[in-house]
Design a protein around this motif. Structure first.
Motif, PDB file in Angstrom:
ATOM      1  N   LEU A   1     -14.632   5.931  15.326  1.00 53.45           N
ATOM      2  CA  LEU A   1     -13.924   6.693  16.168  1.00 53.45           C
ATOM      3  C   LEU A   1     -13.835   7.926  15.743  1.00 53.45           C
ATOM      4  O   LEU A   1     -13.553   9.061  16.174  1.00 53.45           O
ATOM      5  CB  LEU A   1     -12.434   6.211  16.530  1.00 53.45           C
ATOM      6  CG  LEU A   1     -12.654   5.063  17.585  1.00 53.45           C
ATOM      7  CD1 LEU A   1     -11.217   4.742  17.759  1.00 53.45           C
ATOM      8  CD2 LEU A   1     -13.508   5.340  18.659  1.00 53.45           C
ATOM      9  N   GLY A   2     -13.638   8.146  14.035  1.00 54.76           N
ATOM     10  CA  GLY A   2     -13.163   9.537  13.448  1.00 54.76           C
ATOM     11  C   GLY A   2     -11.773   9.940  13.609  1.00 54.76           C
ATOM     12  O   GLY A   2     -11.544  11.002  13.605  1.00 54.76           O
ATOM     13  N   VAL A   3     -10.940   8.732  13.784  1.00 53.13           N
ATOM     14  CA  VAL A   3      -9.430   9.211  13.997  1.00 53.13           C
ATOM     15  C   VAL A   3      -8.746   9.263  12.595  1.00 53.13           C
ATOM     16  O   VAL A   3      -9.531   8.889  11.701  1.00 53.13           O
ATOM     17  CB  VAL A   3      -8.863   8.167  14.808  1.00 53.13           C
ATOM     18  CG1 VAL A   3      -9.376   7.881  16.142  1.00 53.13           C
ATOM     19  CG2 VAL A   3      -8.798   6.754  14.136  1.00 53.13           C
ATOM     20  N   ASP A   4      -7.623   9.880  12.471  1.00 56.04           N
ATOM     21  CA  ASP A   4      -6.728  10.074  11.222  1.00 56.04           C
ATOM     22  C   ASP A   4      -6.429   8.554  10.759  1.00 56.04           C
ATOM     23  O   ASP A   4      -6.288   8.458   9.529  1.00 56.04           O
ATOM     24  CB  ASP A   4      -5.966  10.953  11.504  1.00 56.04           C
ATOM     25  CG  ASP A   4      -6.547  12.350  11.863  1.00 56.04           C
ATOM     26  OD1 ASP A   4      -7.039  13.153  10.967  1.00 56.04           O
ATOM     27  OD2 ASP A   4      -6.075  12.756  13.228  1.00 56.04           O
ATOM     28  N   HIS A   5      -6.020   7.822  11.704  1.00 56.59           N
ATOM     29  CA  HIS A   5      -5.179   6.631  11.239  1.00 56.59           C
ATOM     30  C   HIS A   5      -5.422   5.575  12.426  1.00 56.59           C
ATOM     31  O   HIS A   5      -5.807   5.949  13.768  1.00 56.59           O
ATOM     32  CB  HIS A   5      -3.661   6.800  11.254  1.00 56.59           C
ATOM     33  CG  HIS A   5      -3.150   7.905  10.586  1.00 56.59           C
ATOM     34  ND1 HIS A   5      -3.240   7.921   9.305  1.00 56.59           N
ATOM     35  CD2 HIS A   5      -2.914   9.300  10.719  1.00 56.59           C
ATOM     36  CE1 HIS A   5      -2.740   9.289   8.662  1.00 56.59           C
ATOM     37  NE2 HIS A   5      -2.769  10.155   9.671  1.00 56.59           N
ATOM     38  N   VAL A   6      -5.714   4.156  11.895  1.00 50.92           N
ATOM     39  CA  VAL A   6      -5.703   3.345  13.040  1.00 50.92           C
ATOM     40  C   VAL A   6      -4.333   2.235  12.507  1.00 50.92           C
ATOM     41  O   VAL A   6      -3.928   1.864  11.590  1.00 50.92           O
ATOM     42  CB  VAL A   6      -6.576   2.226  12.572  1.00 50.92           C
ATOM     43  CG1 VAL A   6      -6.684   0.852  13.092  1.00 50.92           C
ATOM     44  CG2 VAL A   6      -8.020   2.913  13.225  1.00 50.92           C
ATOM     45  N   ALA A   7      -3.654   1.891  13.707  1.00 52.18           N
ATOM     46  CA  ALA A   7      -2.231   1.207  13.592  1.00 52.18           C
ATOM     47  C   ALA A   7      -2.420  -0.186  13.961  1.00 52.18           C
ATOM     48  O   ALA A   7      -3.072  -0.248  15.344  1.00 52.18           O
ATOM     49  CB  ALA A   7      -1.181   1.945  14.295  1.00 52.18           C
ATOM     50  N   ARG A   8      -2.203  -1.336  13.442  1.00 53.84           N
ATOM     51  CA  ARG A   8      -2.526  -2.537  13.648  1.00 53.84           C
ATOM     52  C   ARG A   8      -1.351  -3.189  14.238  1.00 53.84           C
ATOM     53  O   ARG A   8      -0.338  -3.160  13.819  1.00 53.84           O
ATOM     54  CB  ARG A   8      -3.011  -3.482  12.389  1.00 53.84           C
ATOM     55  CG  ARG A   8      -4.243  -2.821  11.843  1.00 53.84           C
ATOM     56  CD  ARG A   8      -4.883  -3.702  10.610  1.00 53.84           C
ATOM     57  NE  ARG A   8      -3.988  -3.205   9.516  1.00 53.84           N
ATOM     58  CZ  ARG A   8      -4.444  -3.646   8.273  1.00 53.84           C
ATOM     59  NH1 ARG A   8      -5.304  -4.545   8.111  1.00 53.84           N
ATOM     60  NH2 ARG A   8      -3.580  -3.419   7.359  1.00 53.84           N
ATOM     61  N   GLY A   9      -1.551  -3.891  15.213  1.00 57.18           N
ATOM     62  CA  GLY A   9      -0.477  -4.860  15.708  1.00 57.18           C
ATOM     63  C   GLY A   9      -0.414  -4.739  17.234  1.00 57.18           C
ATOM     64  O   GLY A   9      -1.392  -4.200  17.874  1.00 57.18           O
ATOM     65  N   GLU A  10       0.561  -5.390  18.007  1.00 56.97           N
ATOM     66  CA  GLU A  10       0.317  -5.521  19.463  1.00 56.97           C
ATOM     67  C   GLU A  10       0.564  -4.036  19.832  1.00 56.97           C
ATOM     68  O   GLU A  10       1.315  -2.901  19.415  1.00 56.97           O
ATOM     69  CB  GLU A  10       1.621  -6.090  20.131  1.00 56.97           C
ATOM     70  CG  GLU A  10       1.516  -7.749  19.784  1.00 56.97           C
ATOM     71  CD  GLU A  10       2.848  -8.453  20.457  1.00 56.97           C
ATOM     72  OE1 GLU A  10       3.692  -7.922  21.092  1.00 56.97           O
ATOM     73  OE2 GLU A  10       2.815  -9.593  20.051  1.00 56.97           O
ATOM     74  N   ASN A  11      -0.322  -3.387  20.898  1.00 58.91           N
ATOM     75  CA  ASN A  11      -0.266  -2.136  21.171  1.00 58.91           C
ATOM     76  C   ASN A  11       1.138  -1.328  21.398  1.00 58.91           C
ATOM     77  O   ASN A  11       1.290  -0.402  20.726  1.00 58.91           O
ATOM     78  CB  ASN A  11      -0.920  -1.967  22.598  1.00 58.91           C
ATOM     79  CG  ASN A  11      -2.326  -2.286  22.807  1.00 58.91           C
ATOM     80  OD1 ASN A  11      -2.931  -2.475  21.844  1.00 58.91           O
ATOM     81  ND2 ASN A  11      -2.830  -2.392  23.952  1.00 58.91           N
ATOM     82  N   ASP A  12       1.871  -1.907  21.994  1.00 62.28           N
ATOM     83  CA  ASP A  12       3.159  -1.115  22.223  1.00 62.28           C
ATOM     84  C   ASP A  12       3.906  -0.864  20.989  1.00 62.28           C
ATOM     85  O   ASP A  12       4.483   0.143  20.380  1.00 62.28           O
ATOM     86  CB  ASP A  12       4.111  -1.612  23.326  1.00 62.28           C
ATOM     87  CG  ASP A  12       4.068  -3.174  23.551  1.00 62.28           C
ATOM     88  OD1 ASP A  12       3.708  -3.754  22.479  1.00 62.28           O
ATOM     89  OD2 ASP A  12       4.209  -3.535  24.708  1.00 62.28           O
TER      90      ASP A  12
ATOM     91  N   PRO B   1      -1.101   1.088  32.712  1.00 57.91           N
ATOM     92  CA  PRO B   1      -1.041   0.740  31.410  1.00 57.91           C
ATOM     93  C   PRO B   1       0.135   0.472  31.023  1.00 57.91           C
ATOM     94  O   PRO B   1       0.834   1.229  30.358  1.00 57.91           O
ATOM     95  CB  PRO B   1      -1.679   2.060  30.904  1.00 57.91           C
ATOM     96  CG  PRO B   1      -1.275   3.247  31.798  1.00 57.91           C
ATOM     97  CD  PRO B   1      -1.246   2.586  33.151  1.00 57.91           C
ATOM     98  N   VAL B   2       0.596  -0.837  31.065  1.00 58.88           N
ATOM     99  CA  VAL B   2       2.122  -1.353  30.750  1.00 58.88           C
ATOM    100  C   VAL B   2       2.248  -1.039  29.305  1.00 58.88           C
ATOM    101  O   VAL B   2       3.433  -0.826  28.903  1.00 58.88           O
ATOM    102  CB  VAL B   2       2.079  -2.570  31.271  1.00 58.88           C
ATOM    103  CG1 VAL B   2       2.411  -2.755  32.770  1.00 58.88           C
ATOM    104  CG2 VAL B   2       1.190  -3.490  30.495  1.00 58.88           C
ATOM    105  N   ASP B   3       1.333  -1.232  28.412  1.00 57.70           N
ATOM    106  CA  ASP B   3       1.643  -1.065  27.064  1.00 57.70           C
ATOM    107  C   ASP B   3       1.951   0.249  26.666  1.00 57.70           C
ATOM    108  O   ASP B   3       3.016   0.624  25.994  1.00 57.70           O
ATOM    109  CB  ASP B   3       0.542  -1.410  26.140  1.00 57.70           C
ATOM    110  CG  ASP B   3      -0.135  -2.928  26.262  1.00 57.70           C
ATOM    111  OD1 ASP B   3       0.574  -3.747  26.424  1.00 57.70           O
ATOM    112  OD2 ASP B   3      -1.250  -3.124  26.018  1.00 57.70           O
ATOM    113  N   VAL B   4       1.436   1.318  27.188  1.00 57.51           N
ATOM    114  CA  VAL B   4       1.711   2.814  27.119  1.00 57.51           C
ATOM    115  C   VAL B   4       2.904   3.218  27.592  1.00 57.51           C
ATOM    116  O   VAL B   4       3.833   3.670  26.889  1.00 57.51           O
ATOM    117  CB  VAL B   4       0.620   3.621  27.803  1.00 57.51           C
ATOM    118  CG1 VAL B   4       1.091   4.849  27.846  1.00 57.51           C
ATOM    119  CG2 VAL B   4      -0.727   3.303  26.913  1.00 57.51           C
ATOM    120  N   LEU B   5       3.383   2.654  28.795  1.00 59.35           N
ATOM    121  CA  LEU B   5       4.811   2.727  29.410  1.00 59.35           C
ATOM    122  C   LEU B   5       5.954   2.203  28.657  1.00 59.35           C
ATOM    123  O   LEU B   5       6.989   2.744  28.472  1.00 59.35           O
ATOM    124  CB  LEU B   5       4.595   2.378  30.802  1.00 59.35           C
ATOM    125  CG  LEU B   5       3.601   3.108  31.882  1.00 59.35           C
ATOM    126  CD1 LEU B   5       4.018   2.782  33.326  1.00 59.35           C
ATOM    127  CD2 LEU B   5       3.693   4.468  31.723  1.00 59.35           C
TER     128      LEU B   5
END
Length: 421
Positions: A112-123, A21-25
């Motif tokens: 999803l029931g998450v607290d926040h959603v962050a928009r943009g390229e994953n990394d 998962p390159v975005d994560v790394l």
């Protein structure tokens, strides 16, 4: 010290294309340089989180970088991951990043029931959202409040946080001596973006070509080699499209002793010196062949059958194994609607991989076709987005399921070729 845990959901689509998962790394390396304690829980590999203490923040990545320029619409695995996160760490806030939240933030937040959603390229979105959290800024449910997070300059990032993974757990198609098999492979992304305008293709990096410095890419490749990686897959959408970058890259890779595969278009192959690719270690190259009727399907990809055939031959003549992507169910595709696609695929002098057209938010094709299957109303849940493709397939003037089964039975279908070899 702030502890952040990245979470990659367990997903059937991603298991089929199990990749690092390159975005994560990438994001993890930047945040570690910030002084944070970063962990990675890839639920495709283990059901146990990699830490015993409670993290200060969890970042859920709904889709990681992949070579199909697409993302799975089904977010049930992400929903299940959130439920487990709430069970394990009920007080830990969860931020979701990925194409789902970028294109339909309110729907994703609700589903999803998450607290926040962050928009943009994953990394970049993950790094910026985590930095906002660590700085103690007041976070709105959708981040940022308007638009998407600005892309960070990747040339100045540290090398990906390879120490968070066991590279042997991640595989892709590897071509050795003309035969394809599944094996360990490192992933590299040298140029972000694609300037072509295929309406069915999801482009998380946009249409502007953004090459990194060749020296930066080579540092990454050398590090992967030093970690024992002998095969690479280039995630660049169109290898060779930025001639100066790729000429310089191939010069640097020649003699390095690493075999690699990439993806490109027939037109780029026909105007490139692919012998240079072979000298630099290229053993296989994917072409977006799609269908013999793609030029007439109204999706912005006017590539003739003759060009695809010539590109396949040119790669083979250079000692590079040609591989072809086929896309089933394009709108107004005469080959698919008149049942000529299967015979064409059977006669391809190349192995082929198979995808079914999925109408995904963030593509022009979804914007064009979705209103026909939703009565013009905006989706309230991701299941309604999935219904768009189901209704599209139901109305298609050909039996797509039958063609899918027949294509998968062909001997040059990649799955069958790898099973036989």
């Amino acid at each position: 010290m702030t502890t952040v845990c990245f979470v990659v959901p367990q997903d059937e689509f991603q298991r089929l294309f199990l990749q690092q998962p390159v975005d994560v790394l990438n994001a993890a390396a930047v945040l570690e340089a910030d002084g944070l304690d970063v962990r990675l829980w890839d639920r495709r590999l283990t059901a146990v989180p990699p830490l015993q203490t409670i993290p200060d923040l969890a970042v859920l990545v709904t889709a990681v970088a992949d070579r199909a320029q697409c993302y799975p619409l089904d977010i049930a695995p992400s929903r299940e991951a959130v439920r487990e996160l709430r069970s394990l760490w009920p007080a830990t806030p969860v931020i979701a990043v990925g194409p789902h939240g970028t294109h339909l933030p309110d729907v994703t937040l609700r589903d999803l029931g998450v607290d926040h959603v962050a928009r943009g390229e994953n990394d970049s979105a993950a790094v910026r959202a985590v930095r906002d959290f660590v700085a103690g800024r007041a976070l709105t449910p959708v981040l940022p409040m308007a638009g998407t997070y600005e892309d960070l300059d990747t040339d100045h990032w540290p090398l990906p946080a390879y120490h968070l993974t066991d590279s042997g757990d991640y595989t892709a198609e590897v071509v050795l001596q003309g035969r394809a098999h599944r094996g360990p492979a490192g992933l590299v992304l040298g140029v972000r973006g694609c300037s072509y305008g295929c309406t069915f293709c999801h482009l998380p990096f946009g249409t502007r070509m953004r090459p990194r410095a060749v020296s930066r890419t080579m540092r990454e490749i050398t590090r992967l080699r030093d970690l024992g990686t002998s095969s690479l897959f280039f995630l660049d959408y169109v290898f060779g499209l930025h001639p100066t970058y790729y000429d310089d890259l191939c010069r640097e890779m020649t003699g390095l002793g690493i075999g690699w595969t990439g993806q490109t278009r027939a037109e780029v192959v026909l105007r490139s010196d692919v012998t240079r690719w072979a000298e630099a270690g290229c053993t296989g190259m994917w072409l977006g062949a799609e269908s013999p009727g793609v030029a007439d399907a109204g999706v912005g990809k006017r590539v003739s059958v003759e060009k695809v055939t010539a590109a396949i031959q040119k790669l083979a003549d250079a000692g590079i194994t040609p591989l072809a992507f086929i896309l089933l169910g394009l709108p107004d595709d005469p080959a698919c609607q008149r049942d000529r696609l299967v015979d064409w695929a059977a006669g391809l002098p190349a192995l082929f991989g198979l995808n079914q057209l999925v109408l995904r938010p963030g593509t022009r094709l979804y914007d064009d076709l979705a209103p026909r299957y939703t009565d013009g109303s905006a989706p309230a849940h991701w299941t309604q987005v999935e219904d768009v493709t189901r209704r599209y397939r139901s109305a298609y003037p050909a039996d797509l399921d039958d063609q899918w089964e027949r294509l998968m039975s062909l001997p040059n279908y990649l799955g069958n070729a790898m099973a036989a070899g």
